[in-house]
Design an enzyme around this catalytic site. Structure first.
Site, PDB file in Angstrom:
ATOM      1  N   SER A  84       0.836  -1.191   0.000  1.00 41.01           N
ATOM      2  CA  SER A  84       0.000   0.000   0.000  1.00 41.01           C
ATOM      3  C   SER A  84       0.872   1.242   0.000  1.00 41.01           C
ATOM      4  O   SER A  84       2.090   1.167   0.188  1.00 41.01           O
ATOM      5  CB  SER A  84      -0.942   0.007   1.207  1.00 41.01           C
ATOM      6  N   CYS A  85       0.241   2.395  -0.197  1.00 38.37           N
ATOM      7  CA  CYS A  85       0.967   3.674  -0.196  1.00 38.37           C
ATOM      8  C   CYS A  85      -0.063   4.772   0.045  1.00 38.37           C
ATOM      9  O   CYS A  85      -1.008   4.583   0.798  1.00 38.37           O
ATOM     10  CB  CYS A  85       1.723   3.874  -1.512  1.00 38.37           C
ATOM     11  N   GLY A  86       0.080   5.903  -0.601  1.00 38.37           N
ATOM     12  CA  GLY A  86      -0.896   6.970  -0.440  1.00 38.37           C
ATOM     13  C   GLY A  86      -2.127   6.783  -1.301  1.00 38.37           C
ATOM     14  O   GLY A  86      -3.246   7.070  -0.875  1.00 38.37           O
ATOM     15  N   TRP A  88      -3.883   4.569   1.436  1.00 39.72           N
ATOM     16  CA  TRP A  88      -4.186   5.473   2.547  1.00 39.72           C
ATOM     17  C   TRP A  88      -5.232   6.528   2.200  1.00 39.72           C
ATOM     18  O   TRP A  88      -5.906   7.068   3.078  1.00 39.72           O
ATOM     19  CB  TRP A  88      -2.916   6.150   3.056  1.00 39.72           C
TER      20      TRP A  88
END
Length: 284
Positions: free
Chosen positions: A241-243, A270
């Site tokens: 995952s990331c932003g 996120w």
């Protein structure tokens, strides 16, 4: 040049590899550039492209426009239609780049793989490396191409939902890795998107995507392998995952090159998790 010489050596190719094959009719070069959420683009790289490149619109045509989240994966029907408009065929050899080096191109690579296309790679160093090597560029333009015969063949497991990630928390067979900066991960630095909580998904590990990049190129394979070996992933199912589901694909590319196979990307990342108060957040 015969077909065998077009076989992609790995999911990451050099500018020299592409320069030697760029005029072959089966090779299609895609520009997947999008502006970074943080930072700036070299103005000398704006408005130019690798000759013959076609624009892969991550933020627009190849996203789920019905979602309020950024560049969510589109349907197979939309992907097929838009890929055909770009003149992509079932047997096309696709090389993808962006104007930051290695940033958005891995997202487009992951999307093609999720749609069943195996002959696709990322250009290491992207447009900055191409230009620095002295290879030619041209002003950005819309490609006039014949409709392709590409047909999406969706593969399961490439993208995960918030519900699936929630179920993975605490499962020893699962590993969650967050590609955001350490400050954002720990909730000590603000999120660039408004309205999001600070912190991370409980039990997740942090490997900032910037640690995989040096001088706008992906690290050499031995160094990539060490980064992932240090996480002690073993044979777990890995969700990245990331932003917003973009830089997580840089980790997906690095893990794939390092030999890991059980990989998924949390598409909402996120941007979704951080805005829902009913989803748990850790700030350790």
């Amino acid at each position: 040049m015969d077909r065998n010489s077009l076989d992609l050596p790995t999911a990451l190719v050099s500018v020299n590899w592409l320069a030697e094959r760029i005029h072959h009719p089966e090779v299609i070069v895609l520009d997947a550039s999008i502006p970074p959420v943080q930072g700036e683009v070299d103005p000398d790289l704006v408005g130019i492209q690798i000759p013959g490149a076609r624009f892969f619109d991550i933020n627009g045509r190849f996203s789920d426009t019905s979602s309020d989240l950024p560049h969510m994966m589109c349907s197979a029907e939309v992907f097929t239609r838009e890929a055909q408009k770009l003149g992509i065929n079932q047997d096309s050899i696709i090389v993808i780049y962006d104007y930051l080096g290695v940033y958005a191109a891995p997202r487009a690579w992951w999307m093609f793989r999720a749609m069943g296309h195996k002959h696709v790679a990322v250009l290491n160093g992207g447009l900055p490396e191409w230009k620095a090597t002295g290879l030619p560029t041209e002003p950005m333009r819309n490609a006039d191409v014949m409709k392709g015969d590409f047909m999406a063949n969706p593969q399961s497991g490439f993208f995960r939902t918030a519900g699936e990630v929630l179920a993975a928390i605490g499962n020893e067979a699962e590993c969650l890795i967050d590609a955001r900066s350490a400050g954002r991960f720990h909730g000590t630095a603000p999120e660039p998107r408004r309205g999001l909580r600070g912190g991370h998904i409980p039990n997740s590990l942090n490997l900032p995507f910037t640690e995989l990049i040096r001088e706008r190129k992906l690290l050499p394979l031995p160094e990539l392998k060490v980064l992932f070996e240090n996480l002690e992933i073993k044979s777990q199912q890995v969700t990245l995952s990331c932003g917003s589901g973009l830089t997580a694909c840089i980790l997906a590319l690095g893990a794939h090159l390092s030999g890991y196979q059980n990989l998924s990307v949390y598409d909402g990342s996120w941007s979704e998790w951080g805005q829902h108060s009913d989803l748990p957040v850790a700030t350790d």
